[in-house]
Design a protein around this motif. Structure first.
Motif, PDB file in Angstrom:
ATOM      1  N   TYR A  65       3.652  -4.053  10.632  1.00  0.00           N
ATOM      2  CA  TYR A  65       5.116  -4.089  10.735  1.00  0.00           C
ATOM      3  C   TYR A  65       5.468  -4.155  12.210  1.00  0.00           C
ATOM      4  O   TYR A  65       4.691  -3.752  13.062  1.00  0.00           O
ATOM      5  N   HIS A  72       2.758  -2.255  14.393  1.00  0.00           N
ATOM      6  CA  HIS A  72       2.369  -1.045  13.690  1.00  0.00           C
ATOM      7  C   HIS A  72       1.423  -1.485  12.570  1.00  0.00           C
ATOM      8  O   HIS A  72       1.843  -2.105  11.600  1.00  0.00           O
ATOM      9  N   ILE A  74      -0.595  -1.206   9.407  1.00  0.00           N
ATOM     10  CA  ILE A  74      -0.566  -0.355   8.214  1.00  0.00           C
ATOM     11  C   ILE A  74      -1.856  -0.527   7.413  1.00  0.00           C
ATOM     12  O   ILE A  74      -2.475   0.437   7.011  1.00  0.00           O
ATOM     13  N   ALA A  93      -2.388  10.375   2.912  1.00  0.00           N
ATOM     14  CA  ALA A  93      -1.255  11.147   3.425  1.00  0.00           C
ATOM     15  C   ALA A  93       0.016  10.306   3.372  1.00  0.00           C
ATOM     16  O   ALA A  93      -0.049   9.068   3.293  1.00  0.00           O
ATOM     17  N   SER A  94       1.138  10.986   3.405  1.00  0.00           N
ATOM     18  CA  SER A  94       2.412  10.287   3.396  1.00  0.00           C
ATOM     19  C   SER A  94       2.488   9.336   4.593  1.00  0.00           C
ATOM     20  O   SER A  94       2.151   9.714   5.715  1.00  0.00           O
ATOM     21  N   GLY A  95       2.863   8.116   4.327  1.00  0.00           N
ATOM     22  CA  GLY A  95       3.029   7.147   5.413  1.00  0.00           C
ATOM     23  C   GLY A  95       1.758   6.381   5.742  1.00  0.00           C
ATOM     24  O   GLY A  95       1.742   5.589   6.684  1.00  0.00           O
ATOM     25  N   CYS A  96       0.683   6.596   4.967  1.00  0.00           N
ATOM     26  CA  CYS A  96      -0.571   5.905   5.312  1.00  0.00           C
ATOM     27  C   CYS A  96      -0.574   4.454   4.820  1.00  0.00           C
ATOM     28  O   CYS A  96      -1.448   3.689   5.172  1.00  0.00           O
ATOM     29  N   GLY A  97       0.385   4.095   3.979  1.00  0.00           N
ATOM     30  CA  GLY A  97       0.486   2.689   3.581  1.00  0.00           C
ATOM     31  C   GLY A  97       0.223   2.412   2.115  1.00  0.00           C
ATOM     32  O   GLY A  97       0.028   1.265   1.723  1.00  0.00           O
ATOM     33  N   LYS A  98       0.269   3.454   1.289  1.00  0.00           N
ATOM     34  CA  LYS A  98      -0.019   3.258  -0.146  1.00  0.00           C
ATOM     35  C   LYS A  98       1.027   2.327  -0.782  1.00  0.00           C
ATOM     36  O   LYS A  98       0.686   1.366  -1.466  1.00  0.00           O
ATOM     37  N   THR A  99       2.305   2.654  -0.524  1.00  0.00           N
ATOM     38  CA  THR A  99       3.370   1.839  -1.121  1.00  0.00           C
ATOM     39  C   THR A  99       3.288   0.404  -0.606  1.00  0.00           C
ATOM     40  O   THR A  99       3.478  -0.553  -1.367  1.00  0.00           O
ATOM     41  N   THR A 100       2.979   0.264   0.670  1.00  0.00           N
ATOM     42  CA  THR A 100       2.853  -1.078   1.242  1.00  0.00           C
ATOM     43  C   THR A 100       1.757  -1.853   0.519  1.00  0.00           C
ATOM     44  O   THR A 100       1.948  -3.012   0.130  1.00  0.00           O
ATOM     45  N   ARG A 109       5.331  -8.010  -1.126  1.00  0.00           N
ATOM     46  CA  ARG A 109       5.111  -8.136   0.307  1.00  0.00           C
ATOM     47  C   ARG A 109       3.923  -9.057   0.520  1.00  0.00           C
ATOM     48  O   ARG A 109       3.070  -9.187  -0.370  1.00  0.00           O
ATOM     49  N   GLN A 140       8.574   3.932  -6.223  1.00  0.00           N
ATOM     50  CA  GLN A 140       8.852   5.324  -5.850  1.00  0.00           C
ATOM     51  C   GLN A 140      10.315   5.686  -6.102  1.00  0.00           C
ATOM     52  O   GLN A 140      10.634   6.796  -6.500  1.00  0.00           O
ATOM     53  N   GLU A 216       3.638   7.314  -7.323  1.00  0.00           N
ATOM     54  CA  GLU A 216       4.026   8.733  -7.413  1.00  0.00           C
ATOM     55  C   GLU A 216       4.860   9.017  -8.661  1.00  0.00           C
ATOM     56  O   GLU A 216       6.003   9.473  -8.564  1.00  0.00           O
ATOM     57  N   HIS A 249       0.680  12.700  -4.901  1.00  0.00           N
ATOM     58  CA  HIS A 249       0.463  13.691  -3.845  1.00  0.00           C
ATOM     59  C   HIS A 249      -0.328  14.876  -4.377  1.00  0.00           C
ATOM     60  O   HIS A 249      -0.774  15.710  -3.613  1.00  0.00           O
TER      61      HIS A 249
HETATM   62  N1  LIG Z   1       9.887  -2.421   6.036  1.00  0.00           N
HETATM   63  C1  LIG Z   1       9.245  -1.664   6.906  1.00  0.00           C
HETATM   64  N2  LIG Z   1       9.378  -1.902   8.236  1.00  0.00           N
HETATM   65  C2  LIG Z   1       8.703  -1.165   9.139  1.00  0.00           C
HETATM   66  N3  LIG Z   1       7.881  -0.164   8.828  1.00  0.00           N
HETATM   67  C3  LIG Z   1       7.706   0.120   7.529  1.00  0.00           C
HETATM   68  C4  LIG Z   1       8.376  -0.604   6.505  1.00  0.00           C
HETATM   69  N4  LIG Z   1       8.016  -0.100   5.308  1.00  0.00           N
HETATM   70  C5  LIG Z   1       7.153   0.908   5.581  1.00  0.00           C
HETATM   71  N5  LIG Z   1       6.978   1.043   6.906  1.00  0.00           N
HETATM   72  C6  LIG Z   1       6.096   1.989   7.587  1.00  0.00           C
HETATM   73  O1  LIG Z   1       4.798   1.767   7.104  1.00  0.00           O
HETATM   74  C7  LIG Z   1       4.127   3.000   6.968  1.00  0.00           C
HETATM   75  C8  LIG Z   1       3.564   3.104   5.562  1.00  0.00           C
HETATM   76  O2  LIG Z   1       4.650   3.231   4.658  1.00  0.00           O
HETATM   77  P1  LIG Z   1       4.399   3.400   3.103  1.00  0.00           P
HETATM   78  O3  LIG Z   1       5.702   3.555   2.455  1.00  0.00           O
HETATM   79  O4  LIG Z   1       3.550   2.264   2.651  1.00  0.00           O
HETATM   80  O5  LIG Z   1       3.569   4.759   3.079  1.00  0.00           O
HETATM   81  P2  LIG Z   1       3.127   5.647   1.840  1.00  0.00           P
HETATM   82  O6  LIG Z   1       1.696   5.934   2.031  1.00  0.00           O
HETATM   83  O7  LIG Z   1       3.511   4.991   0.565  1.00  0.00           O
HETATM   84  O8  LIG Z   1       4.013   6.940   2.093  1.00  0.00           O
HETATM   85  P3  LIG Z   1       4.544   7.976   1.008  1.00  0.00           P
HETATM   86  O9  LIG Z   1       3.377   8.608   0.378  1.00  0.00           O
HETATM   87  O10 LIG Z   1       5.350   8.915   1.808  1.00  0.00           O
HETATM   88  O11 LIG Z   1       5.351   7.178   0.057  1.00  0.00           O
HETATM   89  C9  LIG Z   1       5.124   4.087   7.324  1.00  0.00           C
HETATM   90  O12 LIG Z   1       4.881   4.493   8.641  1.00  0.00           O
HETATM   91  C10 LIG Z   1       6.447   3.407   7.226  1.00  0.00           C
HETATM   92  O13 LIG Z   1       7.328   3.961   8.169  1.00  0.00           O
END
Ligand SMILES: Nc1ncnc2c1ncn2[C@@H]1O[C@H](COP(=O)(O)OP(=O)(O)OP(=O)(O)O)[C@@H](O)[C@H]1O
Length: 779
Positions: A65, A72, A74, A93-100, A109, A140, A216, A249
C-alpha cells in the motif's frame, strides 16, 4: 533429508514439488521423512496443474500500500496452499494483512506481483467462477442492510445466489437453529453486534458454497454458539466438497482446523496442522508456538535448508487422514504444493511426472486470457436483477419518510428560487433635489396640457416604481446620502424646469444651451450594484417616456412625436418585458433534479460500500453493471416523481412562462435525474468515503451552475470556456429546456433534441466509467 543439500536448488530459484501427502502417510508419524524418499527427490518446475487442484493456491504474493516513496509492504512473497476440503485457520496479529490476503483471494484486491488460484482458476477471469456463488464471503464488517429483517436478509442473499425461495426457507430454518438467531422478523439494525455477526454468518452459509471465507466470524459470539459453528464447519468439510478459510483472534479455537497458517511480517511463519505445530515447538498452546516462531523470525536464525526439513517432517506428521485417500490419488496428491516457512518458496518432488487422477474434479477451462471487453458487459443475470431490484424497492419503502423528505427538497428549492430570484427590487431610496418646487412643498400638478410643475408630473411617473423618493435641499446633501448608502441615486431637477421645457418644445431646433440645460433632469447613480443600477436606469428612462406620453395625450399631440424614432413591436418569442426568473428557471429546474440524484445515489452507494455490503455483493458475482442498472430501474420512479413535482411547482405554482409541451419538459427533467444518478455512481466509485464524495459533489455544483449557461448566457463567456461549457451535461439541456419553455419548440428542433442527446450521451459515459471503476478499481 538433513543430508539433502537444497541450497543449490534455492540458488537456481526453482520451485520444487513437495512430498505428497500419500508419501507422508507411508512414513512413521513420529519420524522425519529423512530416509525413504531421499533418493527420489529432484528439482522440478511447479506445475499449473497442482495449483489448480487446490482450493486456494497463493504463490509469491506481494502486496503493498502507499506510494513508492512511502511503501507499506503487507504481503511479502507469501505462499499459501489450501487443499480442497480443509479448514484453514489464518492467524496473525491485528494488521498483519489477513483481510488484505482474503480480499485478494476473493478477487477484490489485486496483487502487485505473484499469483492466486482459487478453485482452479484465477479470480476475476472468465470461467473461474470467482467472484461468484462458488464462494461465500463473510467480511469483517457487518455487510447487512439494517432496515431489513433477518428473513428479508436471507431472501436477498439467497436470491443473489440463485436459490429458490423454498430452498432459502428450508436452509434458513436450519441456520436459525444452528446460530440461535433471534426471530426472523427482527430488524437487523435492532440486533446486538454479536447477533448481527451471526446473521452475517448465516447469510454466508446459506447457499453452501464450495469455498467459505470467513473473516473473524466468531468475534463477540457466545462460546457455546462458537463451538456449534466449529462443529458445523468440521461437519461440512467432512465430505471434502467444502473448503473453509477462517481468520480469528481466538487462536485456540483453530485447534479444530485442518491446517493453520501463522502470518507475520507479510509471510507465513508456519503453515501446518495445529497438532504438528504444537509437536514441533514442543508446546500445547498455539499462542506459545506462535511466540516461539516470532522470536525465531526476529532472530533470523533459521536457515532455509533446516526449515525445509521441518516443514516436510511436520506435514508428514500432520496429515494422517490423507492415508485414507486411495492409491489412485497417490500420484496426484504427491504433486500438491506446500508453502515454505518464513516465505520460502519451495516444494519437493517425489515423482517427476504429473499424472492426472481418474477421479479428480474436472478443471475449469484454461483461463489465461485475463481481459476481454465483452466480460464487462455480459448479459445481466435475472436472479441478480431480481434480488437487487427487490432490495432497492424494499430499501426505498423502509426509508419512506426520508424519500418524502427528498420529494420535498425540489419543491422547497424551486419555491425559494421563484420567491427570491428575478423580481425587480422595490422600495429603493432615491434622493430628489427638486429646485423647481421648494422642499417639503406638496408637489401637485395639473393633469391637463399645462406646462406648470412638470417636475411633479415627472416624479409622479417615477413614483409608480414604488421607490422612496426622498427630497433633499441641495445637491451636496443628496450626493452625501448616496455616498453614505442612504440612497441608490439622486435626481436633480433644475429651478425653471417647466418653463425651460416649454421653451424647448416651442423653439425646437433653435433652443439654446440655457434652454437645453434648464430642461434637463440630471441623474447620479450608485453603479456599484449592477443589477440595481441597470434597473434604475431602465425605470428612470421608462418614467420619462411615460411622462412624455402623458403630456402628448393631454396636449393632443401624437405620442410618437415625443418618443425615440424606433418602435418596439411584439416579441417573436417570450414576453415584452422578459424577467430573469424565466431565464434562469430551466437551468435551475434541471440542476435541482440532477444534484438531488447525485447526492442520493452517491450517498446510497457509499453507505453500501462503507458497510461492506457492496464488497459482499461483488464477491457473490453481482457485477457493477447489474448494481447500476438495478439502481437506475428503482430510482427511476423517484426521479420521475421529483421531475413531476419540480415541474408542477415551477409552472403551475409560480407560473414560470411556458409555451411548450409538458411531456417533453418532464422527460427532460427525468433524463437530467438519470444523468445525475450515473454521475453519482462515478463519484462513489472514485471516492474512498462518503465525505470525499460529498466534497466532490458540492465542488462540482458551482462549476455546473456557472459554466452551463444557467445564470448567465454562455455567449458571454470566452471562446475557450464556451467550448468547455459545450461539453458539460447541463449546457445543451438547459438551452433545450429554455427553448421548450420560452419558444414552445418540440423534439423536432435541433436545439431541443441536442439537449436530450447530450444528457443521454453523458448518462452512457458516466455509466461506462462507473462500471469500469467498479471492475478495475481494486486495491
Ligand atoms: N486501503 C488501504 N490503504 C492503505 N493501507 C491499508 C489499506 N487497507 C489496509 N491497510 C493496511 O494494511 C495493513 C493490513 O491490514 P489488514 O486489514 O489486511 O490487517 P488484518 O490482519 O486483517 O487486521 P485485523 O486482524 O485487525 O483485521 C494494516 O496496516 C492496514 O492499515
Amino acid at each position: 533429508m538433513s543430508n539433502l543439500d537444497l541450497s543449490d536448488i534455492f540458488l537456481q530459484d526453482i520451485e520444487l514439488q513437495e512430498l505428497g501427502p500419500s508419501l507422508f502417510s507411508r512414513l512413521p508419524a513420529t519420524s522425519a521423512p529423512t530416509q525413504g524418499p531421499r533418493t527420489k527427490l529432484q528439482p522440478q518446475q511447479s506445475t499449473v496443474w497442482t495449483r489448480r487442484m487446490n482450493a486456494v493456491c497463493v504463490r509469491r504474493a506481494r502486496k503493498t500500500y502507499g506510494s513508492k516513496s512511502n511503501q507499506h509492504v503487507i504481503l511479502d512473497n507469501l505462499n499459501m496452499t489450501v487443499p480442497k476440503g480443509c479448514i484453514y485457520g489464518l492467524l496473525g496479529a491485528s494488521g498483519c494483512g489477513k483481510t488484505t490476503l482474503l480480499s485478494c483471494i476473493v478477487g477484490r484486491r489485486t496483487l502487485n506481483s505473484g499469483e492466486i488460484w482459487v478453485l482452479g482458476g484465477k479470480p476475476g477471469t472468465r470461467g473461474s467462477g470467482v467472484p461468484g456463488p462458488r464462494i461465500g464471503y463473510m467480511p469483517q464488517e457487518m455487510a447487512l442492510y439494517g432496515e431489513f429483517t433477518i428473513k428479508e436478509t436471507m431472501l436477498y442473499f439467497g436470491w443473489v445466489n440463485n436459490m429458490k425461495t423454498e430452498e432459502i426457507e428450508e436452509r434458513s430454518a436450519f441456520l436459525f437453529n444452528l446460530l440461535q438467531l433471534p426471530g426472523p422478523n427482527r430488524y437487523v439494525k435492532e440486533l446486538s453486534g454479536g447477533q448481527q455477526r451471526r446473521v452475517s454468518m448465516a447469510a454466508t452459509f446459506l447457499h453452501q458454497p464450495e469455498l467459505l471465507i470467513l473473516d473473524e466470524p466468531t468475534v463477540g459470539v457466545d462460546p457455546l454458539i462458537r463451538q456449534s459453528v466449529w462443529d458445523y464447519l468440521v461437519e461440512i468439510t467432512r465430505e471434502k466438497t467444502t473448503t473453509i478459510i477462517i481468520t480469528t483472534h481466538y487462536i485456540d479455537e483453530t485447534k479444530q482446523a485442518t491446517t493453520i497458517g501463522l502470518m507475520r511480517g507479510g509471510r507465513f511463519l508456519a503453515e501446518d496442522s495445529p497438532a504438528a505445530i504444537l509437536r514441533k515447538y514442543n508446546t500445547d498452546s498455539l499462542e506459545e508456538a506462535f511466540l516461539k516462531l516470532s522470536i525465531l523470525q526476529n532472530r533470523g536464525k533459521r536457515r532455509r535448508s533446516s526449515i525445509s526439513s521441518d516443514i516436510v517432517a511436520a506435514k508428514a506428521a500432520a496429515m494422517p487422514e490423507l492415508e485414507t485417500i486411495g492409491a489412485a490419488n497417490e500420484a496426484f496428491d504427491s504433486q500438491s504444493e506446500i508453502s515454505g516457512e518464513f516465505g520460502d518458496n519451495m516444494s519437493i518432488a517425489s515423482v517427476p511426472a504429473v499424472i492426472k487422477p481418474d477421479n479428480a474434479d474436472p478443471l475449469p477451462p484454461d483461463d489465461e486470457v485475463d481481459f476481454n471487453w465483452k466480460d464487462m458487459f455480459y448479459l445481466m443475470q435475472s436472479h441478480h436483477m431480481k434480488a437487487l431490484i427487490w432490495k432497492n424497492v424494499l430499501w426505498i419503502w423502509r426509508n419512506l419518510p426520508m424519500m418524502l423528505f427528498i420529494f420535498g427538497i425540489p419543491v422547497s428549492q424551486m419555491s425559494f428560487f421563484c420567491w427570491s430570484i428575478g423580481h425587480d427590487p422595490v422600495g429603493l431610496n432615491l434622493a430628489v433635489v427638486n429646485r423647481e418646487v421648494p422642499l417639503k412643498t406638496f408637489c401637485t400638478y395639473n393633469t391637463s396640457c399645462s406646462f406648470e410643475s412638470m417636475s411633479c408630473r415627472y416624479l409622479k411617473h417615477m413614483s409608480d416604481w414604488k421607490h422612496n423618493l426622498i427630497p433633499y435641499s441641495s445637491a451636496e446633501e443628496a450626493k452625501y446620502a448616496v455616498k453614505r448608502n442612504w440612497a441608490w441615486a439622486y435626481i436633480d431637477i433644475p429651478p425653471n424646469f417647466s418653463e425651460m421645457l416649454a421653451l424647448r418644445v416651442e423653439t425646437g431646433k433653435d433652443a439654446n444651451n440655457t434652454i437645453i440645460d434648464g430642461s434637463q433632469v440630471s441623474i447620479y447613480l450608485d453603479m456599484s450594484n449592477q443589477q440595481i443600477a441597470y434597473l434604475l436606469q431602465r425605470q428612470i428612462i421608462t418614467a420619462l417616456k411615460s411622462f412624455a406620453k402623458d403630456m402628448a395625450g393631454a396636449c393632443s399631440v401624437p405620442e410618437s412625436m415625443l418618443d425615440v424614432p424606433m418602435k418596439m413591436n411584439d416579441p417573436i418569442y417570450g414576453p415584452s418585458v422578459p424577467n430573469f426568473t424565466d431565464f434562469a428557471a430551466p437551468g435551475v429546474m434541471l440542476t435541482i433534479v440532477f444534484f438531488i440524484a447525485v447526492s442520493l445515489t452517491s450517498g446510497t452507494m457509499m453507505i453500501e460500500r462503507d458497510e461492506g455490503i457492496l464488497e459482499r455483493c461483488l464477491v457473490s458475482g453481482i457485477t457493477g453493471l447489474e448494481i447500476l442498472s438495478a439502481h437506475v430501474v428503482t430510482q427511476f420512479f423517484v426521479m420521475l416523481c421529483q421531475a413531476i413535482v419540480t415541474t408542477v411547482t415551477a409552472l403551475y405554482v409560480f407560473n414560470i412562462s411556458n409555451e411548450g409541451d409538458i411531456v417533453w419538459i418532464t422527460l427532460m427533467m427525468v433524463l437530467s435525474g438519470v444523468c445525475g444518478m450515473t454521475y453519482g455512481f462515478v463519484l462513489s466509485s472514485i471516492c474512498d468515503n462518503l465525505r470525499n464524495a460529498t466534497y466532490l459533489s458540492v465542488g462540482s455544483f458551482l462549476p455546473f451552475i456557472m459554466l452551463c449557461g444557467i445564470i448567465w448566457p454562455v455567449q458571454g463567456m470566452s471562446k475557450l470556456l464556451q467550448m468547455v461549457s459545450f461539453f458539460l451535461p447541463l449546457t445543451l439541456s438547459t438551452e433545450s429546456l429554455r427553448s421548450i419553455l420560452a419558444r414552445g419548440w418540440d423534439i423536432h428542433h435541433p436545439v431541443v433534441y441536442n439537449g436530450f442527446l447530450a444528457l443521454g450521451a453523458w448518462t452512457i459515459i458516466f455509466m461506462i466509467i462507473s462500471v469500469l471503476l467498479l471492475k478495475f478499481k481494486r486495491g
